[in-house]
Write a protein that holds these residues in place. Structure first.
Motif, PDB file in Angstrom:
ATOM      1  N   MET B 232      28.606  34.736  29.764  1.00  0.00           N
ATOM      2  CA  MET B 232      29.996  35.192  29.815  1.00  0.00           C
ATOM      3  C   MET B 232      30.335  36.055  28.605  1.00  0.00           C
ATOM      4  SD  MET B 232      31.925  31.802  31.286  1.00  0.00           S
ATOM      5  CE  MET B 232      33.572  32.488  31.204  1.00  0.00           C
ATOM      6  N   LEU B 240      34.059  45.399  27.607  1.00  0.00           N
ATOM      7  CA  LEU B 240      34.672  46.193  26.531  1.00  0.00           C
ATOM      8  C   LEU B 240      33.941  47.524  26.362  1.00  0.00           C
ATOM      9  CD1 LEU B 240      35.318  43.343  23.926  1.00  0.00           C
ATOM     10  CD2 LEU B 240      36.984  44.463  25.430  1.00  0.00           C
ATOM     11  N   LEU B 243      35.096  49.820  29.082  1.00  0.00           N
ATOM     12  CA  LEU B 243      36.411  50.349  28.718  1.00  0.00           C
ATOM     13  C   LEU B 243      36.279  51.433  27.649  1.00  0.00           C
ATOM     14  CD1 LEU B 243      39.539  50.109  28.721  1.00  0.00           C
ATOM     15  CD2 LEU B 243      39.307  48.347  26.977  1.00  0.00           C
ATOM     16  N   PRO B 368      33.461  44.822  40.893  1.00  0.00           N
ATOM     17  CA  PRO B 368      32.545  43.737  40.516  1.00  0.00           C
ATOM     18  C   PRO B 368      31.620  43.257  41.631  1.00  0.00           C
ATOM     19  CG  PRO B 368      34.785  42.915  40.748  1.00  0.00           C
ATOM     20  CD  PRO B 368      34.876  44.412  40.795  1.00  0.00           C
ATOM     21  N   ILE B 392      31.412  40.043  36.850  1.00  0.00           N
ATOM     22  CA  ILE B 392      32.779  39.566  37.052  1.00  0.00           C
ATOM     23  C   ILE B 392      33.491  39.372  35.711  1.00  0.00           C
ATOM     24  CG2 ILE B 392      34.129  37.599  37.930  1.00  0.00           C
ATOM     25  CD1 ILE B 392      32.106  37.523  40.294  1.00  0.00           C
ATOM     26  N   LEU B 396      36.828  41.541  34.171  1.00  0.00           N
ATOM     27  CA  LEU B 396      38.029  40.922  33.613  1.00  0.00           C
ATOM     28  C   LEU B 396      38.429  41.516  32.268  1.00  0.00           C
ATOM     29  CD1 LEU B 396      38.708  38.553  35.564  1.00  0.00           C
ATOM     30  CD2 LEU B 396      38.936  37.204  33.497  1.00  0.00           C
ATOM     31  N   PHE B 397      37.429  41.962  31.513  1.00  0.00           N
ATOM     32  CA  PHE B 397      37.715  42.415  30.142  1.00  0.00           C
ATOM     33  C   PHE B 397      37.824  43.924  30.012  1.00  0.00           C
ATOM     34  CE2 PHE B 397      36.573  38.104  29.105  1.00  0.00           C
ATOM     35  CZ  PHE B 397      37.406  37.835  28.034  1.00  0.00           C
ATOM     36  N   SER B 398      37.659  44.652  31.096  1.00  0.00           N
ATOM     37  CA  SER B 398      37.612  46.109  30.946  1.00  0.00           C
ATOM     38  C   SER B 398      38.973  46.764  31.095  1.00  0.00           C
ATOM     39  CB  SER B 398      36.628  46.692  31.961  1.00  0.00           C
ATOM     40  OG  SER B 398      37.169  46.611  33.252  1.00  0.00           O
ATOM     41  N   GLY B 399      40.019  45.989  31.282  1.00  0.00           N
ATOM     42  CA  GLY B 399      41.350  46.582  31.370  1.00  0.00           C
ATOM     43  C   GLY B 399      41.564  47.337  32.664  1.00  0.00           C
ATOM     44  N   HIS B 400      42.686  48.020  32.743  1.00  0.00           N
ATOM     45  CA  HIS B 400      43.035  48.711  33.983  1.00  0.00           C
ATOM     46  C   HIS B 400      42.707  50.198  33.934  1.00  0.00           C
ATOM     47  CE1 HIS B 400      45.963  45.204  34.881  1.00  0.00           C
ATOM     48  NE2 HIS B 400      44.834  45.037  35.506  1.00  0.00           N
ATOM     49  N   LYS B 413      44.183  41.293  36.926  1.00  0.00           N
ATOM     50  CA  LYS B 413      42.845  40.768  36.675  1.00  0.00           C
ATOM     51  C   LYS B 413      42.877  39.355  36.114  1.00  0.00           C
ATOM     52  CE  LYS B 413      40.269  44.987  35.909  1.00  0.00           C
ATOM     53  NZ  LYS B 413      39.321  45.651  35.014  1.00  0.00           N
ATOM     54  N   ALA B 414      43.841  39.085  35.234  1.00  0.00           N
ATOM     55  CA  ALA B 414      43.900  37.785  34.570  1.00  0.00           C
ATOM     56  C   ALA B 414      45.339  37.277  34.641  1.00  0.00           C
ATOM     57  CB  ALA B 414      43.442  37.919  33.123  1.00  0.00           C
TER      58      ALA B 414
END
Lengths: 423, 423
Positions: B232, B240, B243, B368, B392, B396-400, B413-414
């Motif tokens: 994870m 990141l 992004l 994903p 996955i 979640l961590f890559s932003g919009h 996403k979160a």
């Protein structure tokens, strides 16, 4: 970076929740699988138990009639709560479905296990969440997310139950996201669903050492234009089979409801018929889960009518009020139907069995991506394209009536005219 | 049975359409891959060509400035047409992106190929549909489905292009369904998308015998609690990175737009910098697709900074106006970043390279499930769980903000608070 901090909070929160839920649900599945294994073996060495199936029906029917009104809708109850969060699933759902499923199998009823695993998962997860939110409420945390989080927690419970009972974490992840609405999937719960599935599967297999049957696709083939068309034909047949199974189970249910007004008597009558026919026709291959026949269907030709026999016995067993799931019988029906189709469709026998195994389930449950992933997890990536053709074509031909009556139609399967919204 | 007859009509109609579209798009991809291969090898044996990169930039920039206004938005144009069908993609998109991508690679620009394949696929499919509907209109068929069918046909073109350029039909199928809206998927086009992908991939690989690179995950590991958390963490870093790549490409684009008012000059200046830095630092491993470095990243330790180098050169190349895709560079960045992470994360090197390969792409493209399927198709089902965790968590961590600026956010996403609609 604000969204990333929210994501971090979200991930940590759900990782902690999923560790608890995954451990509990995975352990419940392990216990259930062991109990089911014991019941199956005990019945196989004491075949006279089948004569007691009507009595077992009285017990199962009675338990649900007198104590089970609040949990009788089973999987559909979970699906409805996913669609519109109203109230916590009674914890009672878990022991009731567990006990009645084991009874059903011990006395030779023809049923599955996924319904049980999913209901145990959903009920456990929902109640763990209720206790947790009461606890954190006392500790002073705000609870404005309760209805929203409940949907995620139910998804986690469903994915954890499904993943651990079949040993297929990715299929469990997507099944829980796919099952509520036909033709639509949203990703809000994708990570919690994955974590619940992975952890429950790990707990069942690695902590409790409860394993799963391995099915082997011994012969692969490459995709060429003719095999594509044959695979689509097989998929369409699997879809129609899934539809027929769903309709027949619903039909037996309605038949018993109309003809027998006292509910516990329904399973007694169903049990009498199942017992007489199973023993009279020496048809024990249609009782219980039927895993040995499924394994056989990957290896050599089985009776051409095995899929019909299993459809008859399972729809009668479940329709008259016994408990269990539909999915392992659907695997059985699909694998044996695929096996039979190999006499006319020029694809390898074991590949057709694998395509049917997940394809009929895909049509009956309207979850084509979960079934494709399940096929890959069980049979390997080599069969992936044929598995996908089978599951997706089946989904298209199975209509809007599946084994889960509460599913909402969220998208047209075969849109031939303009519709207002596409995405 | 009415729905089944509609399904049959739908399946036959789309099978016929997909045979045509799949053949044309698969052939275009095969031609493109051969041309790319030629350009790459020719440049590798004539390294002085890199000095001509600024001139190549003038040609690429000039082509799009003077003739390409109607197709300059590329992938985003396709995504916008998926969201709201307005007008047929000009066929011009196809030769323009093909020629300018090959030029970019011939002279050593750092770029990919999926953008090209997807744009060729979308433009060809859309125009084939236009001609087909004109023809059937003349033959007297009604055309009330035109706007709706256009969205399906665009999905078929995108899935066919994606599947055939990477040899991953299931990833192509889901990518085309996932890419338009972040966090949502609908199934109306699932069968046409699958058929387009399978047929185009077959045509590319089996009719034209144009194959793909094989990557091998040589060492597996089992999932245990610590490896779940490590996986994870890796996934979050990949997200990141995705992004950062998207932001850097957008930033270079904005920088050149602000500083250089005459568009063709942008790629000239970008080309000067890329050429000087590539040659000055003997950094040819960052030019072109970089497939040899990706292969290396699965086998042994690469330079720890390779992912930074590739990010810099690709974002500069594409941001200044050269053409190609972002995806193969994202594979490169992910595989080398995973390779570097293996020095601190206790997971096998080749597994981390595989997780990064699809994980960074998942974060940058917000797809994903397509990336998970791609990982399974490329690396096998054994790595499936680690691949899914990577893709996955990364999502979640890559932003919009992803590489496709026109994506609409369809789901949180979160989600930490209640939202109105869940399904």
């Amino acid at each position: 970076m604000k969204l990333q901090l929210v994501s971090l909070q979200f991930v940590i929160k759900w990782l902690l929740i999923c560790i608890i839920v995954g451990f509990v649900v995975g352990s419940a599945s392990a216990f259930f699988l062991v109990a089911l294994d014991w019941a199956t073996h005990y019945r196989e060495s004491h075949t006279w138990l089948i004569w007691l199936l009507p009595l077992a029906g009285l017990v199962v029917g009675g338990i649900y009639h007198y104590w089970g009104a609040s949990v009788a809708k089973g999987n559909n109850q979970l699906i409805e709560e996913l669609q519109k969060s109203t109230q916590t699933i009674p914890l009672l759902m878990m022991p009731m479905i567990l006990v009645t499923t084991v009874i059903t199998h011990l006395f030779g009823g023809s049923a599955g296990r996924e319904g049980t695993a999913v209901q145990m998962g959903g009920a456990l997860a929902d109640n763990l969440y209720l206790w947790g939110s009461k606890l954190t409420g006392k500790l002073g945390f705000k609870r404005d997310t309760i209805h929203f989080d409940r949907k995620i927690i139910l998804i986690v419970g469903i994915s954890a139950g499904f993943a651990s009972v079949f040993g297929t974490p990715l299929a469990g992840t997507v099944f829980a996201l796919e099952v509520a609405i036909i033709g639509k999937m949203r990703y809000e719960a994708i990570l919690p669903s994955l974590l619940g599935a992975i952890i429950a599967d790990y707990v069942c297999q690695s902590v409790w050492h409860v394993g799963h049957t391995h099915y082997v696709v011994s012969e692969q083939t490459t995709l060429i234009p003719t095999s594509l068309v044959w695979a689509m034909l097989a998929g369409a047949i699997f879809g129609l089979m899934g539809l027929a199974f769903a309709k027949m189970t619903h039909a037996w249910g309605n038949f018993f409801k109309q003809k027998v007004s006292y509910p516990p008597l329904r399973a007694v009558i169903g049990g009498v018929f199942v017992a007489i026919l199973l023993i009279g026709f020496k048809a024990e291959r249609y009782s219980g889960l039927g895993v040995p026949v499924i394994v056989e269907a990957f290896q050599k030709s089985v009776n051409w009518y095995d899929f019909l026999g299993k459809t008859f016995f399972t729809s009668l067993t479940l329709g008259s009020g016994f408990k269990g799931g539909e999915v392992t019988p659907l695997f059985y029906i699909g694998a044996t139907l695929g096996n039979t189709l190999s006499t006319i469709i020029p694809l390898p026998l074991s590949l057709l069995a694998a395509m049917g195994f997940v394809g009929v389930f895909s049509g009956a449950s309207n979850t084509p991506l979960a079934c494709t992933l399940m096929g890959i997890e069980l049979f390997g990536a080599e069969s992936a394209v044929f598995i996908a053709i089978s599951c997706i074509t089946s989904y298209l031909f199975s209509g809007h009536i599946g084994i889960y009556a509460s599913q909402i139609v969220g998208g047209n399967k075969a849109p031939m005219k303009e519709i207002n919204e596409f995405f």
